[in-house]
Motif scaffolding. Structure first.
Motif, PDB file in Angstrom:
ATOM      1  N   MET A 113       0.853  -1.185   0.000  1.00 48.03           N
ATOM      2  CA  MET A 113       0.000   0.000   0.000  1.00 48.03           C
ATOM      3  C   MET A 113       0.890   1.235   0.000  1.00 48.03           C
ATOM      4  N   LEU A 115       1.076   5.800  -1.348  1.00 42.73           N
ATOM      5  CA  LEU A 115       0.328   7.015  -1.666  1.00 42.73           C
ATOM      6  C   LEU A 115       0.106   7.166  -3.164  1.00 42.73           C
ATOM      7  N   VAL A 155       1.574   2.017   8.571  1.00 38.44           N
ATOM      8  CA  VAL A 155       0.702   2.837   7.717  1.00 38.44           C
ATOM      9  C   VAL A 155       1.030   4.314   7.903  1.00 38.44           C
ATOM     10  N   LYS A 159       2.153   7.483   5.243  1.00 40.54           N
ATOM     11  CA  LYS A 159       1.432   8.750   5.147  1.00 40.54           C
ATOM     12  C   LYS A 159       2.317   9.953   5.470  1.00 40.54           C
ATOM     13  N   ALA A 177      -7.057   0.821   3.116  1.00 46.56           N
ATOM     14  CA  ALA A 177      -7.047   1.578   1.865  1.00 46.56           C
ATOM     15  C   ALA A 177      -8.443   2.051   1.486  1.00 46.56           C
ATOM     16  N   ASP A 180      -9.366   5.277   3.378  1.00 48.68           N
ATOM     17  CA  ASP A 180      -8.491   6.450   3.282  1.00 48.68           C
ATOM     18  C   ASP A 180      -8.221   6.744   1.809  1.00 48.68           C
ATOM     19  N   LEU A 183      -4.602   6.635   0.198  1.00 47.16           N
ATOM     20  CA  LEU A 183      -3.828   5.405   0.129  1.00 47.16           C
ATOM     21  C   LEU A 183      -4.298   4.514  -1.013  1.00 47.16           C
TER      22      LEU A 183
END
Length: 237
Positions: A113, A115, A155, A159, A177, A180, A183
């Motif tokens: 995962m 950005l 996580v 971020k 995910a 948010d 993400l």
């Protein structure tokens, strides 16, 4: 170490049952949907429901003990609880220190995962929870590994820019995910580990056999598959 102990009467005490029939179930309480602490302050999730059912089938009374992940195996070995039921994948390295029941989940893909979907994973800084199969995989891959004590911290590292991506169980990352918009769950996945099982001390063969039989009975009657589907853990048996 601060530990939260939550007691559940998985099965009423019957005549002649000894104190040894009270089993302390060690979990992390921080890895949904496998295990987490709900708003009432109680252990909840797939493994809470599974563990209570296994104890009922094995005719045992369960106490739930919450322990940090980084010391969960040492505290089992030292006797602070009797089992680990905490999303722990069965690996050869762990099996040298503790014993395992048969797996109660199929091997679940690990997912990345980030950005952005454009992350180059071959040169990325990748976050993983310490002492996990994902951390070992990243370290062996040649990518730059940064380890954190809790899954939430991995996580947060993505971020706040400490890491380019996080590698963890897909079942854990998918709802994160989805909740948010910043993400992105990447398409690339890794199949590592041999499924999740209960960890026990190597000397507790009788207890292992009891839980093995209970897991087998849940596989046979379909109730384990129903629980896996309810909590969206992954592939059924």
């Amino acid at each position: 170490m601060n530990k939260l102990i939550l007691t559940t009467a998985a099965l009423a005490l019957t005549a002649g049952m000894s104190f040894a029939d009270t089993i302390r179930m060690g979990t992390e309480g921080a890895y949904p949907p496998y295990n987490f602490i709900n708003d009432a302050g109680e252990v909840d999730g797939f493994e809470r429901k599974l563990g209570d059912e296994l104890c009922a089938r094995a005719m045992l009374t369960c106490e739930w003990v919450v322990n940090d992940w980084d010391s969960i195996i040492p505290n089992l070995v030292s006797g602070n609880y009797d089992t680990i039921i905490a999303g722990m994948s069965i690996t050869a390295e762990r099996d040298e220190v503790i014993d395992f029941t048969q797996n109660y989940t199929q091997p679940d893909p690990s997912a990345y995962m980030a950005l952005s979907a454009d992350v180059d994973l071959s040169s990325a800084v990748i976050a993983a929870q310490a002492n996990t199969i994902q951390a070992s995989f990243v370290a062996a891959s040649g990518a730059t590994l940064v380890e954190f004590a809790t899954p939430e911290e991995t996580v947060a590292a993505v971020k706040n820019g400490e890491a380019d991506a996080v590698l963890a169980d897909k079942a854990y990352l998918t709802p994160v995910a989805e909740g948010d918009a910043d993400l992105v769950l990447l398409e690339q996945q890794e199949l590592i580990g041999g499924g999740v099982g209960m960890g026990l001390r190597e000397s507790d063969t009788e207890l292992r056999d009891k839980f093995d039989a209970a897991i087998a009975s849940m596989k046979a009657d379909g109730s384990l598959n129903a629980l896996i589907a309810e909590w969206d853990i992954g592939e059924q048996f």
